[in-house]
Design a protein around this motif. Sequence first.
Motif, PDB file in Angstrom:
ATOM      1  N   ARG A  94       0.815  -1.204   0.000  1.00 21.69           N
ATOM      2  CA  ARG A  94       0.000   0.000   0.000  1.00 21.69           C
ATOM      3  C   ARG A  94       0.858   1.268   0.000  1.00 21.69           C
ATOM      4  O   ARG A  94       0.588   2.210  -0.745  1.00 21.69           O
ATOM      5  N   ARG A 110       2.139   6.603  -6.973  1.00 25.71           N
ATOM      6  CA  ARG A 110       1.105   7.540  -7.396  1.00 25.71           C
ATOM      7  C   ARG A 110       1.560   8.985  -7.167  1.00 25.71           C
ATOM      8  O   ARG A 110       1.356   9.851  -8.018  1.00 25.71           O
ATOM      9  N   THR A 166       2.538   1.723  -3.482  1.00 30.71           N
ATOM     10  CA  THR A 166       1.615   2.217  -4.514  1.00 30.71           C
ATOM     11  C   THR A 166       1.306   3.693  -4.301  1.00 30.71           C
ATOM     12  O   THR A 166       1.203   4.441  -5.268  1.00 30.71           O
TER      13      THR A 166
END
Length: 110
Positions: free
Chosen positions: A75, A82, A78
């Motif tokens: 998590r 991003r 990512t």
Amino acid sequence: MPTNILLARIFTRRGLKWGMLSLPLAAMYVFAAALCAGLTEQGAPGWVNLLVLLFLWNAAKFVFAGPVSLIWLIRVRTREARAWRSARVPVMSDGVALGRMTRTPARVLH
């Protein structure tokens, strides 16, 4: 208390990658619990059962910490990817679309 300190370090950003290594530590706690349970069956004092419970509790904490830290690591990575993509600012140079970075990431410097 030492296991809580270790778990607190595992659940930091830098420690998440070491979370899966807590599973062999959990196996050692299960082995120690089985050893103490065997000693109790062979006539050791009853307070050794408290060690069995303590070892099993610590093993459960580390078994839980391994997969959870892996999920948190995925998590976090990512989110970082991003943020990295959103930090790009499009510019036009001689009619060719280029990508210009607004800041240099720490990974590129190393």
